[in-house]
Design a protein around this motif. Structure first.
Motif, PDB file in Angstrom:
ATOM      1  N   LYS A  60      66.498 -20.638 -57.037  1.00  0.00           N
ATOM      2  CA  LYS A  60      65.145 -20.153 -57.328  1.00  0.00           C
ATOM      3  C   LYS A  60      65.254 -18.855 -58.094  1.00  0.00           C
ATOM      4  O   LYS A  60      66.289 -18.181 -58.055  1.00  0.00           O
ATOM      5  CB  LYS A  60      64.308 -19.977 -56.064  1.00  0.00           C
ATOM      6  N   ARG A  61      64.196 -18.519 -58.814  1.00  0.00           N
ATOM      7  CA  ARG A  61      64.183 -17.240 -59.507  1.00  0.00           C
ATOM      8  C   ARG A  61      63.946 -16.145 -58.469  1.00  0.00           C
ATOM      9  O   ARG A  61      63.264 -16.351 -57.467  1.00  0.00           O
ATOM     10  CB  ARG A  61      63.099 -17.211 -60.574  1.00  0.00           C
ATOM     11  N   VAL A 119      59.319 -18.050 -57.312  1.00  0.00           N
ATOM     12  CA  VAL A 119      59.989 -16.757 -57.438  1.00  0.00           C
ATOM     13  C   VAL A 119      60.027 -16.070 -56.072  1.00  0.00           C
ATOM     14  O   VAL A 119      58.992 -15.881 -55.436  1.00  0.00           O
ATOM     15  CB  VAL A 119      59.258 -15.841 -58.451  1.00  0.00           C
ATOM     16  N   LEU A 163      64.555  -9.685 -63.015  1.00  0.00           N
ATOM     17  CA  LEU A 163      64.218 -11.081 -62.794  1.00  0.00           C
ATOM     18  C   LEU A 163      65.514 -11.843 -63.010  1.00  0.00           C
ATOM     19  O   LEU A 163      66.115 -11.763 -64.088  1.00  0.00           O
ATOM     20  CB  LEU A 163      63.123 -11.550 -63.758  1.00  0.00           C
ATOM     21  N   ASP A 183      67.463 -15.525 -62.909  1.00  0.00           N
ATOM     22  CA  ASP A 183      67.125 -16.947 -62.996  1.00  0.00           C
ATOM     23  C   ASP A 183      67.807 -17.732 -61.871  1.00  0.00           C
ATOM     24  O   ASP A 183      68.588 -17.190 -61.088  1.00  0.00           O
ATOM     25  CB  ASP A 183      67.417 -17.505 -64.396  1.00  0.00           C
ATOM     26  N   ALA A 184      67.506 -19.023 -61.797  1.00  0.00           N
ATOM     27  CA  ALA A 184      67.987 -19.865 -60.699  1.00  0.00           C
ATOM     28  C   ALA A 184      69.506 -20.018 -60.695  1.00  0.00           C
ATOM     29  O   ALA A 184      70.092 -20.364 -59.666  1.00  0.00           O
ATOM     30  CB  ALA A 184      67.318 -21.242 -60.779  1.00  0.00           C
ATOM     31  N   ASP A 193      67.469 -12.492 -66.305  1.00  0.00           N
ATOM     32  CA  ASP A 193      66.476 -12.975 -67.262  1.00  0.00           C
ATOM     33  C   ASP A 193      65.766 -11.779 -67.907  1.00  0.00           C
ATOM     34  O   ASP A 193      65.600 -11.726 -69.116  1.00  0.00           O
ATOM     35  CB  ASP A 193      65.474 -13.889 -66.558  1.00  0.00           C
TER      36      ASP A 193
END
Length: 155
Positions: free
Chosen positions: A32-33, A66, A126, A128-129, A134
């Protein structure tokens, strides 16, 4: 201070105790983010505002896949008091030796009331998965920061 992370960089792995002393790792959030935010001190006005703003947006963020995780140098007992006082339901992690703060470039020289001091640089990432950066936001303001993240995430 370590170098600042850039989009595409691997997010530094970590395992830190939460407010209850239970370990939380970045690897456990894979798939998951993740919004990982670093703040100077629990129960201070700016950090409270920022954390409460994340809590207010948590349902929308979670619906978008998120997770939110906060990190400060505070000990778990102080984080537990902060969590209870403000009704925070996402993990707050303790990094008292600032090892992870430094790995993310979120600890070093900064200006505070016109003086240069060494401490936590309010920063948000942020991830990423797959565990890549990100977005990296350094020197963010406590107020309005979550709204900016929501816009960037198109929420």
């Amino acid at each position: 201070m370590s170098e600042r992370l850039q989009p595409g960089d691997d997010a530094p792995e970590f395992e830190l105790p939460d407010a209850d002393g239970k370990p939380v790792s970045l690897a456990s959030l894979r798939g998951k983010r993740v919004i990982l935010y670093f703040y100077p001190a629990a129960m201070t006005p700016g950090c409270t505002k920022e954390s409460v703003d994340f809590q207010s947006s948590l349902a929308d963020l979670e619906a978008a896949g998120v997770a939110v995780v906060g990190v400060s140098p505070d000990e778990p007992a102080k984080l537990a008091k902060f969590r209870e006082k403000e009704g925070l339901t996402f993990p707050l992690l303790s990094d008292p030796d600032a090892g992870i703060l430094k790995a993310y470039g979120a600890y070093g020289e900064k200006k505070l009331y016109g003086k240069v001091v060494v401490g936590v640089i309010r920063s948000t990432f942020l991830i990423d998965a797959e565990g890549k950066i990100d977005k990296a936001y350094y020197n963010v303001k406590a107020t309005g920061h979550v709204d900016r993240l929501r816009r960037d995430l198109t929420l």
